[in-house]
Design an enzyme around this catalytic site. Structure first.
Site, mmCIF file in Angstrom:
data_model
loop_
_atom_site.group_PDB
_atom_site.id
_atom_site.type_symbol
_atom_site.label_atom_id
_atom_site.label_comp_id
_atom_site.label_asym_id
_atom_site.label_seq_id
_atom_site.Cartn_x
_atom_site.Cartn_y
_atom_site.Cartn_z
ATOM 1 N N ASP A 23 0.832 -1.207 0.000
ATOM 2 C CA ASP A 23 0.000 0.000 0.000
ATOM 3 C C ASP A 23 0.867 1.257 0.000
ATOM 4 O OD1 ASP A 23 -2.267 1.513 0.027
ATOM 5 O OD2 ASP A 23 -2.798 1.119 2.117
ATOM 6 N N GLY A 26 0.180 5.439 -4.432
ATOM 7 C CA GLY A 26 -0.396 6.733 -4.811
ATOM 8 C C GLY A 26 0.222 7.866 -3.999
ATOM 9 N N TRP A 28 3.081 7.877 -2.470
ATOM 10 C CA TRP A 28 4.499 8.019 -2.832
ATOM 11 C C TRP A 28 4.630 8.941 -4.045
ATOM 12 C CZ3 TRP A 28 7.538 7.166 -7.091
ATOM 13 C CH2 TRP A 28 8.922 7.060 -6.884
ATOM 14 N N ARG A 36 0.053 8.928 -10.387
ATOM 15 C CA ARG A 36 -0.062 7.701 -9.583
ATOM 16 C C ARG A 36 0.656 6.523 -10.245
ATOM 17 N NH1 ARG A 36 -3.673 7.486 -5.519
ATOM 18 N NH2 ARG A 36 -4.101 5.283 -5.855
ATOM 19 N N HIS A 40 2.989 3.179 -8.919
ATOM 20 C CA HIS A 40 2.776 1.748 -9.193
ATOM 21 C C HIS A 40 4.009 1.143 -9.873
ATOM 22 C CE1 HIS A 40 -1.248 2.122 -7.798
ATOM 23 N NE2 HIS A 40 -1.718 2.783 -8.838
ATOM 24 N N GLU A 70 -12.073 -4.968 -5.145
ATOM 25 C CA GLU A 70 -12.620 -3.607 -4.986
ATOM 26 C C GLU A 70 -11.856 -2.574 -5.833
ATOM 27 O OE1 GLU A 70 -12.019 -5.584 -2.164
ATOM 28 O OE2 GLU A 70 -14.149 -6.116 -2.094
ATOM 29 N N LEU A 134 10.838 -20.859 -4.020
ATOM 30 C CA LEU A 134 9.882 -19.917 -3.415
ATOM 31 C C LEU A 134 8.582 -20.037 -4.188
ATOM 32 C CD1 LEU A 134 9.142 -17.320 -1.696
ATOM 33 C CD2 LEU A 134 9.965 -15.986 -3.644
ATOM 34 N N ARG A 191 1.581 -4.963 6.203
ATOM 35 C CA ARG A 191 0.931 -3.932 5.383
ATOM 36 C C ARG A 191 1.767 -2.669 5.478
ATOM 37 N NH1 ARG A 191 -5.278 -2.499 4.311
ATOM 38 N NH2 ARG A 191 -4.905 -0.820 2.840
ATOM 39 N N ARG A 197 -5.384 -2.276 8.454
ATOM 40 C CA ARG A 197 -6.560 -3.131 8.259
ATOM 41 C C ARG A 197 -6.217 -4.184 7.207
ATOM 42 N NH1 ARG A 197 -7.641 1.944 6.533
ATOM 43 N NH2 ARG A 197 -7.475 2.154 4.276
ATOM 44 N N SER A 199 -8.405 -5.253 4.692
ATOM 45 C CA SER A 199 -8.981 -4.947 3.380
ATOM 46 C C SER A 199 -9.335 -6.190 2.554
ATOM 47 C CB SER A 199 -8.016 -4.050 2.573
ATOM 48 O OG SER A 199 -7.807 -2.840 3.257
ATOM 49 N N GLU A 210 0.843 -13.196 12.426
ATOM 50 C CA GLU A 210 1.366 -12.023 13.129
ATOM 51 C C GLU A 210 1.266 -10.846 12.155
ATOM 52 O OE1 GLU A 210 2.219 -11.738 16.223
ATOM 53 O OE2 GLU A 210 1.893 -13.884 16.600
#
Ligand code: FPP
Length: 245
Positions: A23, A26, A28, A36, A40, A70, A134, A191, A197, A199, A210
């Site tokens: 997150d 935008g 940054w 924006r 990204h 969303e 990985l 996050r 949150r 989301s 954790e």
């Protein structure tokens, strides 16, 4: 006389699975007077660093929230930019990821994605299916609520068809219907950007994760931030509801 090896100086194990809500792209860009898209773009570069960081730290699974169900609410131009970046990432990075023994998986509802992106997903998953260093899972048009409702539908259909008794539905059976079936639950969920949150990300799977919230904006995220979050994880005592030792 034999001595048992002392565990006192053994550092706690690194997390097996790290999940990240990337997150702050935008903000940054805004802080630099840039569009924006520039945020990204720099965010996609941070993805490369974090994949390398996971490999260096011996983390087996990395799950990234790249586009939520969303995120379609964003302006069409930004959605196009994000899809364009994903397309580019899948085209440009696949060979490197494969060479580095990275397995790529995707979760989410791919039906709404453009068909060439669906094809890229398919071929990335197929090409890297045998890789073992990985497992990189990218959540694309993903939402936990959708995922959970869809799992319920599948089980309900089996009950309707008479092949499953409602009483036989267990946590394990439910888990097996989630898109993450076969992937261990995240031990550590990070996050960035100061928001605290989930989301709609991995809501079932993160029950005992954790949580580490960092003020750093995603485009500034480096291997050092990953290592610091892992150290924070290692300091925590995971109890899964039991009393502390
Ligand atoms: C959240 O920042 C970020 C996203 C919605 C997109 C994440 C995508 C990338 C990092 C680039 C491509 C990904 C891959 C896997 C190659 P925001 O735009 O909501 O930031 P803001 O909250 O500051 O506005």
């Amino acid at each position: 006389m034999t001595f048992a090896p002392s565990l006192e100086n053994t550092p706690p194990p690194a997390p097996k699975h790290v999940a990240i809500i990337m997150d702050g792209n935008g903000r940054w860009a805004k802080a630099r007077g840039l569009p924006r898209f520039a945020g990204h773009q720099k965010g996609a570069k941070a993805v490369r660093a974090v994949v390398e960081g996971c490999q260096e730290l011996g983390i087996g699974h990395l799950t990234l929230y790249a586009f939520s169900s969303e995120n379609w609410k964003r302006p069409q131009a930004e959605v196009n930019d994000l899809m364009g970046l994903l397309r580019l990432y899948l085209k440009r990075e696949l060979a490197d990821l494969h060479r580095n023994n990275v397995r790529m998986q995707f979760i989410g509802d791919f039906d709404a994605l453009q068909s060439d992106i669906q094809d890229l997903i398919e071929s990335a998953q197929w090409k890297t299916r045998g890789n073992t260093a990985l497992c990189l899972t990218i959540a694309l048009n993903y939402g936990s609520h959708d995922e959970i409702v869809e799992a319920c539908r599948k089980l309900a259909r089996a009950v309707e068809a008479g092949t499953l008794r409602a009483d036989a539905i267990s946590e394990d059976l439910f888990r097996a219907e989630l898109q993450t079936a076969g992937i261990p639950d995240p031990d550590l969920l990070i996050r960035t950007s100061g928001e605290q949150r989930l989301s709609n990300f991995l809501l079932w799977q993160a029950a005992y994760s954790e949580l580490v919230f960092l003020d750093t904006l995603w485009p500034d995220f480096t291997k050092d931030h990953l290592a610091a979050a892992v150290r924070e994880y290692q300091r925590r005592e995971r109890r899964y509801g039991a009393a502390s030792a």
